[in-house]
Design a protein around this motif. Structure first.
Motif, short mmCIF file in Angstrom:
data_model
loop_
_atom_site.label_atom_id
_atom_site.label_comp_id
_atom_site.label_asym_id
_atom_site.label_seq_id
_atom_site.Cartn_x
_atom_site.Cartn_y
_atom_site.Cartn_z
N PRO A 44 0.80 -1.23 0.00
CA PRO A 44 0.00 0.00 0.00
C PRO A 44 0.83 1.28 0.00
CG PRO A 44 -0.87 -1.57 1.58
CD PRO A 44 0.47 -2.10 1.14
N ARG A 70 -6.93 0.25 1.66
CA ARG A 70 -5.55 0.52 2.06
C ARG A 70 -4.66 0.80 0.86
NH1 ARG A 70 -7.18 -3.48 5.74
NH2 ARG A 70 -7.15 -2.79 7.92
N ASN A 71 -5.03 0.28 -0.31
CA ASN A 71 -4.22 0.50 -1.51
C ASN A 71 -4.30 1.92 -2.03
OD1 ASN A 71 -3.37 -2.18 -1.56
ND2 ASN A 71 -5.08 -2.83 -2.85
N GLN A 73 -5.44 4.60 0.26
CA GLN A 73 -5.52 5.50 1.41
C GLN A 73 -4.38 6.51 1.43
OE1 GLN A 73 -5.58 3.35 5.14
NE2 GLN A 73 -7.11 4.74 6.01
N ILE A 98 -13.83 -1.80 2.17
CA ILE A 98 -13.34 -1.84 3.55
C ILE A 98 -13.61 -3.22 4.12
CG2 ILE A 98 -13.55 -0.92 5.88
CD1 ILE A 98 -14.33 1.74 4.76
N VAL A 118 -12.76 7.18 4.48
CA VAL A 118 -12.55 6.49 3.20
C VAL A 118 -13.51 7.04 2.14
CG1 VAL A 118 -12.61 4.27 2.01
CG2 VAL A 118 -11.64 4.43 4.32
#
Length: 293
Positions: A44, A70-71, A73, A98, A118
């Motif tokens: 990430p 997460r990739n 964020q 998520i 997010v």
């Protein structure tokens, strides 16, 4: 010069009907073909790895993608530049997802502060949807009605926030929601607001829990915006088309109702293996054969 209307009026009625039917059959399906990036091991912290995977998906003929939150964020503070890079791939950003090890103990989905963060970030990157997974509610074969109501209310609240930011929300199941003849998933369909909450059905988890995925899709396709399609041989995941999943049966129903959602390949091994193109490429061909796209 004879006009099209004059030409058609001169044809027998049966010929006109046949011509219209042939044209309808030749029209491309509205379904779109996507891929979850879980098939690849992505750091990430390195956004270039995400872009590299998207380039591979484009070369394989996918229309769009879904990726874990997460990739992306790390790009929320650099959204304008990152969005340009994502759009240059030529793929649609179907959704970010998520999925957590632990969920809010009250709602059994992600905490609202994470949902808001997010949603805010993903909207600036051009995502169409936010997908939420959650914890299962089944305990000793039963579901507490109050727990089910809290989860549905949590999804409605998340969907309302997503809508305020221009995104749509979808809930993603795992196995527990389909246990006991889909006791939980049917309850969530019943108690959530159809204007706020859609569903992405993970066909792999559903079928492993004993569900008839095609029958479920037939009942609920109007609220299903995505299907995670993967294949198992016994308890081992194999590339789509090489296992026991009834892809042809599901594809026939997708065609019958002219479903406009996303058929999403997810080559995610339970062992933690990340098969990448070795599994995704044959899966793409299986989807092409089944759906004609």
């Amino acid at each position: 010069m004879i006009t099209r209307r004059e030409f058609l009026s001169a044809l027998p009625a049966g010929a006109i009907t046949a011509a219209i039917s042939a044209r309808a059959q030749a029209a491309p399906l509205p379904v779109r073909i996507g891929c979850q990036t879980n098939a690849w091991r992505i750091d990430p912290a390195d956004f270039n790895q995400v872009l590299d995977v998207l380039g591979k998906l484009k070369s394989m003929g996918f229309d769009g993608y879904e990726t874990g939150f997460r990739n992306i964020q790390g790009q929320f503070k650099n959204a304008a530049a990152a969005r340009r890079q994502l759009e240059r791939t030529g793929l649609q950003f179907f959704a970010t997802h998520i999925f957590l090890e632990q969920y809010d103990p009250q709602t059994r989905i992600a905490p609202m502060e994470l949902v808001r963060a997010v949603t805010d970030g993903a909207s600036t990157l051009g995502a169409q949807r936010l997908i939420l997974s959650g914890g299962g509610l089944l305990q000793e074969g039963k579901i507490d009605p109050d727990a089910l109501r809290r989860k549905a209310d949590g999804l409605n609240a998340a969907g309302r926030y997503c809508r305020s930011k221009g995104l749509k929300l979808a809930y993603h199941n795992h196995g527990p929601e389909f246990a006991r003849n889909g006791l939980e998933i049917e309850g969530l369909y019943r108690l959530t607001d159809s204007a706020l909450v859609d569903f992405v059905v993970d066909c792999g988890w559903a079928s492993r829990s004993g569900a008839d995925v095609t029958a479920f899709f037939k009942r609920h396709h109007r609220r299903i915006v995505g299907l995670h399609i993967r294949d198992f041989k016994a308890d081992t995941q194999v590339p789509l088309g090489q296992g026991d999943f009834p892809l042809a049966t599901l594809a026939a129903e997708i065609k019958r109702v002219k479903w406009p959602g996303w058929a999403i390949n997810e080559e995610e091994r339970l062992s933690g293996e990340k098969p990448g193109e070795s599994a995704v490429a044959p899966a793409r061909e299986s989807l092409r054969r089944a759906l004609g796209r």
